[in-house]
Design an enzyme around this catalytic site. Sequence first.
Site, short mmCIF file in Angstrom:
data_model
loop_
_atom_site.label_atom_id
_atom_site.label_comp_id
_atom_site.label_asym_id
_atom_site.label_seq_id
_atom_site.Cartn_x
_atom_site.Cartn_y
_atom_site.Cartn_z
N LYS A 196 0.86 -1.18 0.00
CA LYS A 196 0.00 0.00 0.00
C LYS A 196 0.90 1.24 0.00
CE LYS A 196 -3.71 2.35 2.52
NZ LYS A 196 -4.60 2.31 3.70
N LYS A 254 -2.26 -1.59 -3.65
CA LYS A 254 -3.06 -0.37 -3.64
C LYS A 254 -2.15 0.85 -3.76
CE LYS A 254 -6.54 2.03 -0.79
NZ LYS A 254 -7.30 2.05 0.48
#
Length: 331
Positions: A196, A254
């Site tokens: 992320k 992400k």
Amino acid sequence: MDIPIRHRRLRINESVRSLIRENHLSTKDFISPIFINEGVNNKEAIPSMPGIYRLSLDLLKEEIKLIWQLGIRAVNIYVKVDQSLKDNTGKEAWNPDGLMQRAIKTVKEIAPEMVVMPDVALDPYSMFGHDGIVKNGTVLNDETVEALVKMSISHAESGADFVAPSDMMDGRVAAIRQGLDQNGFTKVGIMSYAAKYASNFYGPFRDALDSAPVDNQEIPRDKKTYQMDYHNSIEALREAEADVIEGADILMVKPGMAYLDIVRLVKDHLQVPVSVYQVSGEYAMIKAASEKGWLDHDQVMLESLTAFKRAGADLISTYFAKEAAVLLNNE
């Protein structure tokens, strides 16, 4: 011309193209993110995310029925927490009667077979808007992990199928796995946000949850000490490998479109399912450009989703899930 290989023979018409198509989208590929708030018959528009709303639990019931009918079989849940419940411990996150816990139970009541993947991070519960506990200007790692374990166990007790730690604290997957197992939740999986990034594409999401870091000189003003530097790729593989060793069942990358190389890197090197998150900024850009008439909304939406499949994603968390499902069901 004497050309023995003519690639265009395989593109001559749609029937031929469809026969040799390498990647196919399905409603079963999608995870539908849902934002939840308190109240009754409370549907709040999120201005920076056209078509996306915060829903109260009574409206969540109808939303889940619709999502299930469309053929979508998984949801991410995010909650907007009242300011009065926010502090620097995150204790509301494991309140058995908390909004997240009630939301999980509501989904399972309406669609018992729906795969429920609640978000595990402290930022919606933090008075500082950070994913962890803050002390002396630092987001603490180990103390935060202890809170995340409590949060994950509470989600499992409420009926979650997977917990989805998105915090990027070191060692949290192993600690969560141990906590779940020791409390009898060996069947509850972990979808870790393994890679992320500290991305600039998250703005609308933080509007949706009121979870942006507060403007305070005594605390970090961004999340760069725990989310990844977007200049790096090998670091993502190290993070993902560590999460697999610690017990992650699914790995999340992400954001999505600017990180297709990371999706492919993780998929090629690790033998586990890979998920990708088409984040709020990506969604908002396509919506805004299509509203201006600069892009064909549906075609660009499907092209972007197919790109995730082509890059190696097994699952796609996207705010387009319902719209894409309608198109795919009508093909």
